[in-house]
Write a protein that holds these residues in place. Structure first.
Motif, PDB file in Angstrom:
ATOM      1  N   ALA A  63       0.846  -1.196   0.000  1.00 19.09           N
ATOM      2  CA  ALA A  63       0.000   0.000   0.000  1.00 19.09           C
ATOM      3  C   ALA A  63       0.878   1.241   0.000  1.00 19.09           C
ATOM      4  CB  ALA A  63      -0.934  -0.011   1.219  1.00 19.09           C
ATOM      5  N   MET A  64       1.896   1.244   0.837  1.00 18.19           N
ATOM      6  CA  MET A  64       2.900   2.312   0.878  1.00 18.19           C
ATOM      7  C   MET A  64       4.141   1.789   1.582  1.00 18.19           C
ATOM      8  SD  MET A  64       2.614   6.243   2.260  1.00 18.19           S
ATOM      9  CE  MET A  64       1.466   6.676   0.946  1.00 18.19           C
ATOM     10  N   ILE A  65       5.302   2.082   1.044  1.00 20.18           N
ATOM     11  CA  ILE A  65       6.552   1.624   1.647  1.00 20.18           C
ATOM     12  C   ILE A  65       6.797   2.407   2.935  1.00 20.18           C
ATOM     13  CG2 ILE A  65       9.042   1.407   1.336  1.00 20.18           C
ATOM     14  CD1 ILE A  65       8.453   1.360  -1.717  1.00 20.18           C
ATOM     15  N   PRO A  66       6.943   1.758   4.075  1.00 28.16           N
ATOM     16  CA  PRO A  66       7.136   2.484   5.337  1.00 28.16           C
ATOM     17  C   PRO A  66       8.475   3.210   5.392  1.00 28.16           C
ATOM     18  CG  PRO A  66       7.396   0.124   5.671  1.00 28.16           C
ATOM     19  CD  PRO A  66       6.912   0.298   4.268  1.00 28.16           C
ATOM     20  N   GLU A  67       8.518   4.282   6.150  1.00 27.48           N
ATOM     21  CA  GLU A  67       9.747   5.071   6.269  1.00 27.48           C
ATOM     22  C   GLU A  67      10.892   4.242   6.823  1.00 27.48           C
ATOM     23  OE1 GLU A  67       9.520   8.808   8.231  1.00 27.48           O
ATOM     24  OE2 GLU A  67       7.938   9.595   6.921  1.00 27.48           O
ATOM     25  N   SER A  68      10.595   3.305   7.719  1.00 25.59           N
ATOM     26  CA  SER A  68      11.667   2.491   8.308  1.00 25.59           C
ATOM     27  C   SER A  68      12.394   1.706   7.223  1.00 25.59           C
ATOM     28  CB  SER A  68      11.099   1.541   9.368  1.00 25.59           C
ATOM     29  OG  SER A  68      10.146   0.654   8.786  1.00 25.59           O
ATOM     30  N   PHE A  69      11.655   1.171   6.254  1.00 19.40           N
ATOM     31  CA  PHE A  69      12.288   0.427   5.160  1.00 19.40           C
ATOM     32  C   PHE A  69      13.088   1.375   4.271  1.00 19.40           C
ATOM     33  CE2 PHE A  69      12.597  -1.631   1.041  1.00 19.40           C
ATOM     34  CZ  PHE A  69      12.887  -2.945   1.366  1.00 19.40           C
TER      35      PHE A  69
END
Length: 220
Positions: free
Chosen positions: A73-79
């Motif tokens: 859905a959306m790449i998380p900031e942590s990744f």
């Protein structure tokens, strides 16, 4: 009874690969990759035939892992910071730097089954930068997903992936997302290793005893 069918990708996680001081790689603690939509990975490398004596003499294994896409859905900031190596500045703005090298990671996920979820891990993955794309709203809103192009390659040990089976122990199954699972030796392998170690110990003891006896003989 085992699963008859599988469906529904869910519970995706990633675990950064860290280079150890002795050159061996270790895994960080798995972190969630929420919003998994789909995953499609094709095998990389096909068996190759070697011909001799007018026949197919030998088949060469050529397992180079898998290539494909992971849609979120959306790449998380942590990744983005851990793996894609985007940098958060003093104002917490994510900055992409062409001099940064992306990191490697283990990818964990699961499929629902009619009996029990099937849990997977790909040990040595890399991901390319995702596209920047979206479009205007029309009569209805449409969610715009983000896709990571993933390459899964073998570890130095040769391990590519692992997944839970019908008889996987409950303890291993329950802790799948606590740490990256590494294969355990079978009882037969462990017994062979113990036997080899015992033989080496006996050999060293016998050698030491022989050396001591020869030393005593020379002294006398």
């Amino acid at each position: 009874m085992g699963n008859k069918v599988k469906f529904n990708l869910c519970n995706a996680h990633y675990a950064p690969i860290k280079a150890g001081e002795n050159g061996e790689s270790t895994f960080g603690t798995p972190a969630a990759l929420p919003g998994a939509v789909s995953i499609s990975l094709d095998p990389n490398g096909e068996p190759e035939s070697f011909y001799a004596d007018g026949i197919e003499y030998y088949i060469i294994n050529n397992n180079m892992g898998y290539d494909g896409d992971l849609e979120l859905a959306m790449i998380p900031e942590s990744f983005r910071t851990d793996i894609l190596k985007e940098e958060a500045d003093a104002n917490k703005v994510l900055v992409e730097n062409c001099n940064s090298e992306t990191g490697s990671f283990a990818l964990l996920f699961e499929f629902d089954g009619d009996v029990k979820k099937i849990r997977h891990v790909l040990y040595n993955c890399s991901a390319s930068r995702p596209k920047i794309e979206s479009k205007t709203n029309e009569e209805s809103k449409e969610v715009q997903t983000e896709t990571l192009t993933v390459k899964a390659r073998p570890l130095a040990s040769g391990y590519v992936k692992a997944k839970t089976g019908d008889a996987t122990t409950q303890a291993v199954y329950d802790k799948w997302y606590e740490a990256v699972y590494m294969p355990a030796s079978s009882p037969a392998v462990e017994a062979a290793q113990a036997s080899a170690l015992s033989a080496q110990t006996i050999s060293r003891t016998a050698t030491s005893a022989t050396v001591e006896k020869e030393s005593d003989t020379k002294k006398s």
